[in-house]
Every structure is written in C-alpha cells, then in structure tokens.
Design a protein around this motif. Sequence first.
Motif, PDB file in Angstrom:
ATOM      1  N   VAL A  36       0.831  -1.207   0.000  1.00  0.00           N
ATOM      2  CA  VAL A  36       0.000   0.000   0.000  1.00  0.00           C
ATOM      3  C   VAL A  36       0.862   1.252   0.000  1.00  0.00           C
ATOM      4  CG1 VAL A  36      -1.593   1.359   1.408  1.00  0.00           C
ATOM      5  CG2 VAL A  36      -2.029  -1.065   1.029  1.00  0.00           C
ATOM      6  N   VAL A  37       1.894   1.269   0.839  1.00  0.00           N
ATOM      7  CA  VAL A  37       2.746   2.462   0.942  1.00  0.00           C
ATOM      8  C   VAL A  37       3.517   2.698  -0.353  1.00  0.00           C
ATOM      9  CG1 VAL A  37       4.750   3.435   2.125  1.00  0.00           C
ATOM     10  CG2 VAL A  37       2.946   2.316   3.442  1.00  0.00           C
ATOM     11  N   LEU A  39       9.946  -3.661  -1.882  1.00  0.00           N
ATOM     12  CA  LEU A  39      10.813  -2.549  -1.476  1.00  0.00           C
ATOM     13  C   LEU A  39      11.952  -2.337  -2.466  1.00  0.00           C
ATOM     14  CD1 LEU A  39      11.101  -2.984   2.398  1.00  0.00           C
ATOM     15  CD2 LEU A  39       9.981  -1.136   1.167  1.00  0.00           C
ATOM     16  N   MET A  40      12.583  -3.411  -2.872  1.00  0.00           N
ATOM     17  CA  MET A  40      13.725  -3.276  -3.779  1.00  0.00           C
ATOM     18  C   MET A  40      13.302  -2.827  -5.172  1.00  0.00           C
ATOM     19  SD  MET A  40      16.403  -3.914  -2.017  1.00  0.00           S
ATOM     20  CE  MET A  40      17.574  -4.058  -3.366  1.00  0.00           C
ATOM     21  N   ALA A  41      12.104  -3.215  -5.589  1.00  0.00           N
ATOM     22  CA  ALA A  41      11.683  -2.942  -6.965  1.00  0.00           C
ATOM     23  C   ALA A  41      11.093  -1.552  -7.141  1.00  0.00           C
ATOM     24  CB  ALA A  41      10.666  -3.988  -7.409  1.00  0.00           C
ATOM     25  N   ALA A  42      10.405  -1.026  -6.116  1.00  0.00           N
ATOM     26  CA  ALA A  42       9.632   0.189  -6.360  1.00  0.00           C
ATOM     27  C   ALA A  42       9.810   1.298  -5.336  1.00  0.00           C
ATOM     28  CB  ALA A  42       8.142  -0.163  -6.455  1.00  0.00           C
ATOM     29  N   THR A  61      10.673   6.300   1.334  1.00  0.00           N
ATOM     30  CA  THR A  61       9.636   5.290   1.560  1.00  0.00           C
ATOM     31  C   THR A  61      10.192   4.093   2.307  1.00  0.00           C
ATOM     32  OG1 THR A  61       8.519   5.974  -0.474  1.00  0.00           O
ATOM     33  CG2 THR A  61       7.930   3.828   0.446  1.00  0.00           C
ATOM     34  N   THR A  62      11.381   3.677   1.929  1.00  0.00           N
ATOM     35  CA  THR A  62      12.012   2.546   2.618  1.00  0.00           C
ATOM     36  C   THR A  62      12.228   2.857   4.090  1.00  0.00           C
ATOM     37  OG1 THR A  62      13.136   1.894   0.579  1.00  0.00           O
ATOM     38  CG2 THR A  62      14.003   1.014   2.643  1.00  0.00           C
ATOM     39  N   THR A 110      10.428   0.811   7.090  1.00  0.00           N
ATOM     40  CA  THR A 110      11.251   0.157   8.109  1.00  0.00           C
ATOM     41  C   THR A 110      10.822   0.566   9.508  1.00  0.00           C
ATOM     42  OG1 THR A 110      13.134   0.102   6.578  1.00  0.00           O
ATOM     43  CG2 THR A 110      13.603  -0.204   8.917  1.00  0.00           C
ATOM     44  N   HIS A 111      10.505   1.859   9.691  1.00  0.00           N
ATOM     45  CA  HIS A 111      10.032   2.339  10.994  1.00  0.00           C
ATOM     46  C   HIS A 111       8.720   1.669  11.363  1.00  0.00           C
ATOM     47  CE1 HIS A 111       8.421   5.128  14.020  1.00  0.00           C
ATOM     48  NE2 HIS A 111       9.685   5.445  14.248  1.00  0.00           N
ATOM     49  N   TRP A 112       7.836   1.501  10.374  1.00  0.00           N
ATOM     50  CA  TRP A 112       6.555   0.854  10.662  1.00  0.00           C
ATOM     51  C   TRP A 112       6.744  -0.619  10.995  1.00  0.00           C
ATOM     52  CZ3 TRP A 112       3.673  -3.195   8.795  1.00  0.00           C
ATOM     53  CH2 TRP A 112       2.331  -3.228   9.175  1.00  0.00           C
ATOM     54  N   LEU A 113       7.648  -1.273  10.281  1.00  0.00           N
ATOM     55  CA  LEU A 113       7.864  -2.701  10.521  1.00  0.00           C
ATOM     56  C   LEU A 113       8.391  -2.979  11.920  1.00  0.00           C
ATOM     57  CD1 LEU A 113       9.426  -3.840   7.114  1.00  0.00           C
ATOM     58  CD2 LEU A 113       7.107  -4.256   7.943  1.00  0.00           C
ATOM     59  N   LEU A 114       9.084  -2.012  12.525  1.00  0.00           N
ATOM     60  CA  LEU A 114       9.619  -2.198  13.872  1.00  0.00           C
ATOM     61  C   LEU A 114       8.564  -1.966  14.948  1.00  0.00           C
ATOM     62  CD1 LEU A 114      13.102  -0.466  13.472  1.00  0.00           C
ATOM     63  CD2 LEU A 114      12.623  -2.916  13.653  1.00  0.00           C
ATOM     64  N   GLY A 115       7.404  -1.482  14.557  1.00  0.00           N
ATOM     65  CA  GLY A 115       6.305  -1.297  15.506  1.00  0.00           C
ATOM     66  C   GLY A 115       6.318   0.065  16.156  1.00  0.00           C
ATOM     67  N   SER A 116       5.187   0.734  16.129  1.00  0.00           N
ATOM     68  CA  SER A 116       5.067   2.049  16.751  1.00  0.00           C
ATOM     69  C   SER A 116       3.610   2.315  17.088  1.00  0.00           C
ATOM     70  CB  SER A 116       5.598   3.144  15.820  1.00  0.00           C
ATOM     71  OG  SER A 116       5.368   4.425  16.367  1.00  0.00           O
TER      72      SER A 116
END
Length: 383
Positions: A158-159, A218-221, A226-227, A231-237
Amino acid sequence: MPAEPLTRGRRADLLPAEHPPPTDLLLPAARGRMVTESPATGGPPPPAPVFRALRLLLAALALAGSVAAAVRTGTSGSGWGGLARVLGTHLGLDVEPLPPLTDSLVWDLRLPRVLMAALVGASLAVCGTVLQAVTRNALADPYLLGVSSGASAGAVTVVVLGVGAGALGVTGGALAGALLSFGLFLLLLRRTGLDSDRIVLTGVVVGQLFTALTSLVLMAAADADTTRAVTHWLLGSMAPARWDTVAVCAIVTPLGLVAAWLCSNALDGLAFGTDTAASLGIGVRRTRMLLLVVTAALTAVAVATVGAIGFVGLIVPHGVRFLVGPLHRVLLPYAALAGAVFLVWTDALARIAFAPREVPVGVITALLGVPLFLLVLCKRGEL
C-alpha cells in the motif's frame, strides 16, 4: 488389588509413558501434573476465591494506574490535575477546560496511544500463551502463523504503490495481507492435519514467503524515504494510534480474549499432547482450528494498526506462568493484564528515552525482552 480411584488433581497420572507432559510449559513445581493438587493429595492448597479475586483486582488496578501514569508522561507533562480536567471535559462534566493545544495533546494523541498499547499488549500476550499450548512449543509467539509477515507485505504494498489514503490505507492493506497469509496457511494444512509440527513448519514457510515478497516490493519500487518509513513501521510504533483504530481493537481484543478463556480446559489438555486431549473428550482438530483463527484475528488487527512488536507474546506468558502456574483459566487473564502493563510502559519509555526523537517500540521490547527471557530461563533452571 482394587484400582486406585480417579481423583481430581491427578489427571497427569493418566498420561501414557510415551507422551510425557510438556515440562517446558509448566512451572518446575507443577511439572508432571495438570492441576494444582488438593490438600488431600499432599500438595499446596489452591488460593481461596476471595484471595484470587483480590489478586486479580490488584492486577487490574495496576493496569489502570499504568495507563493514567503513561498518559501524563512525556516531554510536555500535563500533571494529574490536567489529566482529570481533560477527561472531565470530554465526559461532559462541569470542569474548566485546558487550552486547546494541551487538550488535543492528551485526548487526541496520548490517550489513544496508551489505550492502544494496552490492547495490543494484551492481545499479543494471550496469543503467545495460546500458541505455546497448542503447539507445545515454548518458543511459539503470535507471529508463528506467518500473519505478521502477511500484514507487513500488505502494508508495504500500500505504501509503495500509493493505494489508499493515510493510516487507514496502510491499516487496510496490512489487514488484507494478514488475512491472505492466514488463508494460505489454512490451505496448506487442509489435508495434512493440524498437529503441532505441521503448524510450526507451515507457519515458517508462509512467513518466509511474505517476507520475501516484502523485500521484493521494497527493492523494486521504493525510494529511500519510503524505505525508511516502511522500516520504521515494521519495527512497531504506537504513533499511528487514533480513536477509530482504538475502537476496532477495543471490539476485537475482548472478543478474542473471551474466546480463548472459554477454551481454557481444552488448552490444558492440548498442552499435554493430542492423545491426552482426545482421551479427555476434547475435539482436538476443531479446538485447534478455533484457537488458530482467534490468534490470527488478534495478531492481524494488532499488526495492522501498530506494526510487528516482538517479544511481548514470547516472554510475558513465561513470566506469568512462573508466577501463577500453568492452568489457563488463571494464566490467560493475568497474561492479558501483564502484557498490557508491559507494553504501556515500554511505549512510554520509547517516547521519552531519546526525546524529542521517538524510538520504535519494537526496538525497546527486544532490548528488554532478551534479558528478561534469559532471567525466566534461569529461574526455571533451564539455563
């Protein structure tokens, strides 16, 4: 010689020799039996109902106090009086309101965030408790089924692709990814059964698949900004928490907790193995499916709203089990309360430790979780 009569508190004596109880899920003092022995069998008596109710009430008050203290904790403290005035204003009481900026800080930012931390912490702790019993694996956590990886893949898609708008778009994408991954998980298990080993292995496979898809997107687009955001979202907040997402969690979480608690006796049997559970009259496959759906729903909603937060569902069940014992009708409520308190204070620490910069709460839970898990293992004599 007449057979020894069956007595309550001696269910573990019925276990066949080839199916020993899962001692990694029980207290050292409770290994070899499923329920606390009564005074007639020589074991310690269970606590009186009044004492149990008082102990549970104190734990609930500790959670309420933690929520209140965390709301007023921050770089711009509002004080206890300010917190009471904000709550009174929004509850329609006749109190003098605070300035709009301070009121918005407490009501629109901090209070939803702290409540979300409590709900997510309770969900993850209960999911970990349930999965450790269902899989008989002391290292099981809420992300065992691959739901977290699916949610991450959905949110990243989505992002990166710009589908949806704002936090609701990310939340919707994460929820869709979680449901897709869980559907694939069930599809792979449709013919192989739901035994513990297959659940673990299938969850690992599904998780790795969606992790690879996340990296590919992530690598393709994705660009550098954005990365970094992903990454910040994947670590939880807890920062994205708002009243609408809190409302969703406030509906799903209690329903999931009640469903798990109603299966307490089945969880006690499953912790001793499939054969033992079946001999006790438990519908193993049906119960496992129900519990997997409940844990997947709780995990999907939690990850979709705040990202993946590790170690809560792993260390909290072990710590609570060490304190209150292995019986799930007692263990599950305390695990929920302990998980809520733990994540509330962890999120508060994430907000103030490096202020004005905020650290993802998943980083703090990992830093605290590793030594706490080692301490639990040492206390149990397994390290």
